[in-house]
Structures are given as C-alpha cells and as structure tokens.
Design a protein around this motif. Structure first.
Motif, PDB file in Angstrom:
ATOM      1  N   GLU A  58      61.448   9.909  65.287  1.00 29.51           N
ATOM      2  CA  GLU A  58      60.731   9.524  64.066  1.00 29.51           C
ATOM      3  C   GLU A  58      60.137  10.759  63.380  1.00 29.51           C
ATOM      4  OE1 GLU A  58      59.021   5.085  65.055  1.00 29.51           O
ATOM      5  OE2 GLU A  58      58.047   6.819  66.009  1.00 29.51           O
ATOM      6  N   ARG A  59      59.611  11.657  64.184  1.00 30.20           N
ATOM      7  CA  ARG A  59      59.019  12.884  63.657  1.00 30.20           C
ATOM      8  C   ARG A  59      60.075  13.715  62.929  1.00 30.20           C
ATOM      9  NH1 ARG A  59      56.426  15.895  68.348  1.00 30.20           N
ATOM     10  NH2 ARG A  59      55.693  13.800  68.689  1.00 30.20           N
ATOM     11  N   HIS A  60      61.229  13.860  63.556  1.00 26.44           N
ATOM     12  CA  HIS A  60      62.311  14.623  62.931  1.00 26.44           C
ATOM     13  C   HIS A  60      62.765  13.963  61.636  1.00 26.44           C
ATOM     14  CE1 HIS A  60      63.692  16.977  66.744  1.00 26.44           C
ATOM     15  NE2 HIS A  60      62.458  17.239  66.396  1.00 26.44           N
ATOM     16  N   GLN A  61      62.887  12.650  61.648  1.00 30.17           N
ATOM     17  CA  GLN A  61      63.294  11.920  60.451  1.00 30.17           C
ATOM     18  C   GLN A  61      62.273  12.127  59.331  1.00 30.17           C
ATOM     19  OE1 GLN A  61      66.196  10.458  60.057  1.00 30.17           O
ATOM     20  NE2 GLN A  61      65.749   9.845  57.981  1.00 30.17           N
ATOM     21  N   TYR A  62      61.003  12.053  59.653  1.00 33.98           N
ATOM     22  CA  TYR A  62      59.941  12.226  58.661  1.00 33.98           C
ATOM     23  C   TYR A  62      59.950  13.654  58.108  1.00 33.98           C
ATOM     24  CZ  TYR A  62      55.274  12.497  56.609  1.00 33.98           C
ATOM     25  OH  TYR A  62      54.234  12.695  55.744  1.00 33.98           O
TER      26      TYR A  62
END
Length: 96
Positions: A58-62
């Motif tokens: 999720e962090r990478h996507q954000y």
C-alpha cells in the motif's frame, strides 16, 4: 455527446488492435491517469505516521504517484542539483 459506454467501446476496439507491448503502454498510461486523478481528488495527504501504518504494498502504491514530481524536483531544484558542498569532503579512503 458520447456516453461512458461509447468511450469504453471505442477504447476496447482500439486496444484489441494493438500489440501486447502497445497494450502495456496503454495500461501504464491509464494507471498514471488514475493515480494522478486520485491525488488531485484526495482531500488529505497522509502523515508519516499514517504512511508507516500502511502495508509495504500500500505504501509503495501511495508513494508511486509522487515519483514524477520528485524526479522533477531533483532535475530542477538547485538545492538538490548542486553538489558543490561535497567538494569540501575528503572522499579518499585510506586503508591500513
């Protein structure tokens, strides 16, 4: 005026005529547009604490949506592009 369904049909018809490599480019572009739109419509930016609570995926996507602006900063911001301060450092390492 065309409706959403008409656009989808036109896009799908055009997409089917492209090579797999070209289809991948279309996918990349639509992901870019989706993320760009998501950033402009998001009311708030995550704090560091909120970001830390996300899963790595999720962090990478954000954070992925911020890459183009970060690259632009590193290419254009003098504070990030000037390395004159490194001239004062001794970069030679002496081994015993």
């Amino acid at each position: 005026m065309q409706t959403k369904i008409d656009y989808e049909q036109i896009i799908l018809r055009n997409l089917r005529q492209l090579s797999p490599t070209q289809q991948q480019e279309v996918l990349n572009f639509t992901e870019f547009l989706r993320q760009k739109f998501a950033l402009t419509t998001t009311a708030s930016v995550l704090s560091l604490q909120q970001l830390a609570k996300l899963s790595i995926a999720e962090r990478h996507q954000y954070l992925k949506a911020f890459i183009p602006a970060t690259v632009d900063d590193f290419l254009t911001d003098p504070e990030l592009t000037e390395f004159s301060m490194l001239d004062n450092e001794d970069w030679e390492i002496e081994y015993d």
